[in-house]
Design an enzyme around this catalytic site. Sequence first.
Site, PDB file in Angstrom:
ATOM      1  N   ASP A 146      -3.896   2.465  -5.309  1.00 10.96           N
ATOM      2  CA  ASP A 146      -3.250   2.872  -4.589  1.00 10.96           C
ATOM      3  C   ASP A 146      -2.440   0.744  -4.156  1.00 10.96           C
ATOM      4  O   ASP A 146      -1.456   1.335  -3.302  1.00 10.96           O
ATOM      5  CB  ASP A 146      -2.699   3.449  -3.922  1.00 10.96           C
TER       6      ASP A 146
ATOM      7  N   ASP B 190       1.047  -1.670   0.132  1.00 13.85           N
ATOM      8  CA  ASP B 190      -0.253  -0.178  -0.314  1.00 13.85           C
ATOM      9  C   ASP B 190       0.158   0.998   0.295  1.00 13.85           C
ATOM     10  O   ASP B 190       2.097   1.572   0.995  1.00 13.85           O
ATOM     11  CB  ASP B 190      -0.962   0.201   1.176  1.00 13.85           C
ATOM     12  N   LEU B 191       0.808   2.249  -1.123  1.00 15.10           N
ATOM     13  CA  LEU B 191       1.457   3.099  -1.007  1.00 15.10           C
ATOM     14  C   LEU B 191       1.165   4.182   0.103  1.00 15.10           C
ATOM     15  O   LEU B 191       0.009   4.315   0.676  1.00 15.10           O
ATOM     16  CB  LEU B 191       1.571   4.179  -2.271  1.00 15.10           C
TER      17      LEU B 191
END
Length: 531
Positions: free
Chosen positions: A173, A130-131
Amino acid sequence: MDSSDPGAMRPTATVGGLTRRLLGGAVLAVLVFAAVHRLSLALLTPDELIAIGVASAGAVSVAALALRRTIAPFLATQADLQVRYAAALADALRDPLTGLGNHRAFHEELDRQVAASLRYEVPLALLLIDLDEFKAVNDGRGHAGGDQVLRGFGELLGVSLRLADRAFRVGGDEFAVLLPHTDLEGARVVARRLLAQALQPSHRSNHLEPLSFSGGISALPELALGPAQLYSQADAALYAAKRGGRTDIAIFAPTMAIAHGDPVTSSAAVAEVIARGQLRAAYQPIVSLDSGRVIGVEGLIRPMPPAPFSNPAELFAAAEGSGRLTALDLACIETIVAGARVLPADQFLSLNLSPATAEATEFSSGALLAILARHGFPPDRLVVELTEGQQLHDTGRVRSRLEACRRAGIRFAADDIGAGNAGLRLLSEIRFDVFKVDLSLVQRSASEGQSSAVLGSVVELAARTGALVIAEGIEQERQLAPLRALGITVGQGYLLGRPGPLVAAAEAAEAADVPVGGVSAWRQSMGLPVS
């Protein structure tokens, strides 16, 4: 290709129809040729037959060429449709922004890779990514800037992973990486390398700007047993990494499951406890108040490290909330019975069963007897306690199952009598061999006359039905005299012996002669030897 469009399917259907007609025509031509051949042998000369044959061959060649020219456009159309269909299918499984596989492709590949891992007994790791702070990128630079970051990270995954590894964009994301033939440590190395490259991108990734991400890892068979558990464990590890401050890689640990708060994750944690045998049996002595002798033990269960549950109540609450209560009950019975093999022959084993399990389709007298048979434990030395914590919904079904078990020699106890109305209702609907009085009622009996009156009523009911009364929660000596005065001859509690290993429980009190009548009479009615 849209299969709902009739025009899209028409070329294929036309070619199929032509093929069927050609086959039918060929069969008809052979039959006609055979008939004509027999007739021509009788009417024509050899030279005439040769001339007719040459002419027929020429006609067939011309017809075949014409037919081929007619069919060729349809075949080309069919080939074009097949190419378009394959392209449409590939597009349906590809994320258009990054070129990676999408959410649907990930789950299809996850199932396939897990099946291969289990079949060939090779490890498989899953990394979920997960960014970090991606919402701030979208807010500050707009969606175009966010898309550029996603494209750059997708490019980084493409140039950094092995050919056998598969990367997917599974959400806004969020990314997933399947690492075949990779264990936990190998996956950690891959994840740390990716994080370092994301923080300091090289010239290989033209669109990637420095960014950070959080990652969660699980692996099969080291931690997970199937695709759902593999995913939920990696997701819990990702949640822990983000909660711990981001820009980190976390490997799943059982303690993460409950903190994650996801029923699926809790279910996976309970399943892991069952599958890996993270259960320990403890046995508390049941003692004759007349002689001080141990006449039986109650088998209790304790979660064993590294199980993510600190106590049995937490474990059973998670099992009930995730729909795994029956599986946990059966696993607990298996553990308790397996540990009771060395129980002296003149003592009985008592264990708990939740009413929900007694009603469940997975439970039956056959399942219970099979557990006893596996460990060589006699059914006539087992007492099953129905706990009061849950209410019965199908009393008829439960009564029928209990009677089937009783015919095999198993006896039943109503547990926690006096703790609420459910236990009293059970007494009126199901026949029990043992009444276990709740510790709260026992502990108040020494000082409250009303509690003593309730105990007296329970003893009177037990006398009419022939049941044995066991007082639970005896912790002080001053509680013994009122219990004896009411005619209660058996008890358990910390004063008489704490839960522990079976040998310690069996030796918790000094041996003494069992008086005639009382407990001995009940033991004889249970089919147990009388000491």
